[in-house]
Design an enzyme around this catalytic site. Sequence first.
Site, PDB file in Angstrom:
ATOM      1  N   ASP A 221      47.736  43.020  87.345  1.00 19.32           N
ATOM      2  CA  ASP A 221      47.738  42.473  88.846  1.00 19.32           C
ATOM      3  C   ASP A 221      46.432  41.796  89.105  1.00 19.32           C
ATOM      4  OD1 ASP A 221      47.815  44.191  92.054  1.00 19.32           O
ATOM      5  OD2 ASP A 221      47.917  41.800  91.508  1.00 19.32           O
TER       6      ASP A 221
ATOM      7  N   GLY B  70      51.589  18.532  90.739  1.00 17.14           N
ATOM      8  CA  GLY B  70      52.227  17.429  89.765  1.00 17.14           C
ATOM      9  C   GLY B  70      52.897  18.159  88.867  1.00 17.14           C
ATOM     10  N   HIS B  71      53.442  17.052  87.919  1.00 13.46           N
ATOM     11  CA  HIS B  71      54.203  17.455  86.823  1.00 13.46           C
ATOM     12  C   HIS B  71      53.713  16.358  85.908  1.00 13.46           C
ATOM     13  CE1 HIS B  71      56.235  21.077  87.461  1.00 13.46           C
ATOM     14  NE2 HIS B  71      56.510  20.834  88.454  1.00 13.46           N
ATOM     15  N   ASP B  72      54.226  16.290  84.656  1.00 11.91           N
ATOM     16  CA  ASP B  72      53.960  15.658  83.489  1.00 11.91           C
ATOM     17  C   ASP B  72      54.241  13.939  84.096  1.00 11.91           C
ATOM     18  OD1 ASP B  72      54.349  15.016  80.213  1.00 11.91           O
ATOM     19  OD2 ASP B  72      55.143  13.741  81.352  1.00 11.91           O
ATOM     20  N   ILE B  73      55.428  13.731  84.598  1.00 10.27           N
ATOM     21  CA  ILE B  73      55.449  12.514  84.972  1.00 10.27           C
ATOM     22  C   ILE B  73      54.484  12.008  86.029  1.00 10.27           C
ATOM     23  CG2 ILE B  73      56.993  12.997  87.007  1.00 10.27           C
ATOM     24  CD1 ILE B  73      58.989  10.767  86.162  1.00 10.27           C
TER      25      ILE B  73
ATOM     26  N   ASP C 173      52.224  16.854  79.399  1.00 14.72           N
ATOM     27  CA  ASP C 173      52.362  18.121  78.957  1.00 14.72           C
ATOM     28  C   ASP C 173      51.830  18.544  77.580  1.00 14.72           C
ATOM     29  OD1 ASP C 173      54.983  19.364  81.132  1.00 14.72           O
ATOM     30  OD2 ASP C 173      53.064  18.941  81.524  1.00 14.72           O
TER      31      ASP C 173
END
Lengths: 386, 379
Positions: free
Chosen positions: B56, B121-124, B152
Amino acid sequence: MILSGVKVIEFAGLAPGPFAGMVLADYGADVIVIERTQSAMPRPPSLARGKRSIMLNLKDKEGIKVANRLCENADVLIEPFRPGVMEKFGLGPDELLKNNPKLIYARMTGFGQSGSYSKMAGHDINYLGMTGLLSKLGREGGKPTAPLNLMADFAGGGLMCAMGVILALLERTKSGRGQVIDASMVDGASYIGSWIYQTKDAPYLWPIGDELGKNLLDTGSPFYDTYQTKDNKFMAVGAIEPQFYQQLINGLGLTDEDVPGQVDLDKWPETKKIFADVFRSKTQSEWCKVFDGVDACVTPVLTLEGAAQHSHNQTRKTFLTNEDGDAEPRPAPLLLRTPGVNYVKPNPVTGQHTEVVLKEVGYSQSEIDELIKNEVVKSETVKSML
Amino acid sequence: MALTGIRVVEIAGLAPAPMAGMILSDFGANVIRIDRTKQTETVDRLARGKRSIAVDLKSKEGANVVKRLSSNSDVLIEPYRPGVMERLGLGPDILMKDNPALVYARLSGFGQSGPYKGVAGHDINYLATSGVLSTLGKYKENPIAPINLVADFAGGGTLCSLGVLMALFNRTKTGKGQIVDVSMTEGAAYVASWLWRSQNLQLCWPTKIRGRNLLDTGAPFYNTYETQDGKYMAVGAIEPQFYALLLKGLGLTEENMPGPQIDIRKWPEMQKLFSDVFAKKTQAEWIELFGDSDACVSPILTLEGAATDVHNEARGSFMRNENGSYEPRPAPLLSETPGITEVKSDPNIGEHTEEVLQEFGYSKDEIDHLIKNDVVEKL
């Protein structure tokens, strides 16, 4: 710097080997490129920053002796040839490691040192085709589309080779010994794409796995793709999680009633069309204002020049400026205590360092003059070009 | 193995950080993944060979567990937005004061600084911000990100491993660790350095329009083609001598062609011509016809097809896991100290909680206390 004192002999090649050498040079290694006097094409200088260049005639016995001497005290060797070529030169790993057991001998090829394709010619697109990954890349209704030569030449090639070299250097601090690295671009690209193999049966990622461009991350979903703006630029949308998707809808000025549900796969094409129409109604910079600082995972698709000028990248000094005034990426990642170079070192002229490199390994001036006279080596100082 | 004896604490994340942890584990490191409590399923699909302890992190006692683990470890990898680790009391200032030899790797999309730091955000998005995405895709189509491979995994997880290894190498000389700030945006740009550095090569970039250049689906001799049976072949015949072999294999001659190889105005026409020819035979027939010639023509395999292809099998490029599926073998191949050659199983969340705590010197009483108070969870 991290690789200060590490001596690398790089046999000139096209892109993967030179990229591996460049990564090592960027982090401080002394990289000497052996370029052949009888080369069919002049070397494009694209990945040579910070390296030194010596021209050798590898078809001459005396040239091989010079190469041997250079490798005797080297830490790393990178060669890009088809399997067996170095052995034919008398510079194979068995020989060189016998003289220098601490040498890390990196062999950078497309198909690897073994296997039925190992002697065949190929390029990135062929190697990527062999991994299975290329079969998953492309838009619906189209053919598999290779992302330039990023995945096999650079990610699975040069980068993986550099990583192998660092692994071997680290290992050598314990064992005192070098080893041979068989860096195959097919292996490297596959390995980098490990997650794709591991998740290929996950229904949320690949609901229509057999078909191109119909899945979550391959342009199938409306919330993971690029959209054209009013001024013919593009925005990138990566709003996978529901809370980000909600912000996307809000930012587009839509409500839940205006669009089908996020996971309504059958309606994805319809949703895409709705999004496309909305995105076309504003310019890229207008969309940036809408989504700036919002957790919608919507960001501009920047050009190569645009990326260098973007405020985020400028703050991070993501790009360096070379002597022509053009931008190129700064070495990554950032090691805070011992970073890579923070300026662009010049490309060597082919053969610019022949004499100084030979002197460093103990050749006398008269020996060097003899080698030049017999065309075993070639020297091209900057002065001689004026 | 190359990384035997190296201890890595990996704070569980989505995909990039797990990739970094997996690479280190594959080459022999002892990787302990810190999972959150009150979770039964992990999203980590790159978990082979790791051990899992559920902690935790929001509790002070849980943070203390992580501190103790990291004070006796070599590497820590964290995937959070900048500031999160600090808020948990686990920032680099604290952990590295305690353990100056620690390599503290921070893997994020936009990096630890800058106006976008902390933006979701993400890879794109990282690929878009790097400039690279603008170069990928066909003429008149929108830019296309190659799934999440470049930011990524290439510019993220793999580059993170590279940074960690470099920091460990430096540590053998200095005895000191350091922070490794891995930004996937920068990583993607760096891996694609050649794009910036080659813009003045006319041969590679004749038009500066996406999809109309040498390597971006513009050239007919660097492209993919559908076969009669709905499969595909890859063609990479750039050099003139390889191009000549391509034509020969297709049953074409220079005279058949609308123009010479590098006449870019004729490229669309040439592409159509090649398409028509490729559509006349099956993939197997093309493989046989081109054999091992230097035409740079090879099949585009599926993921399963790649694993069982005769060349890849000879190289052991894929390993079989306990479910009978295939996964890539670690690359590159090191002759003396290779990576794993068989797949170790994924841990369940909390499977190694007790074992790990014992290893780090906790007594049975201390462990019972932590479990009873939900500071840690075991399977």
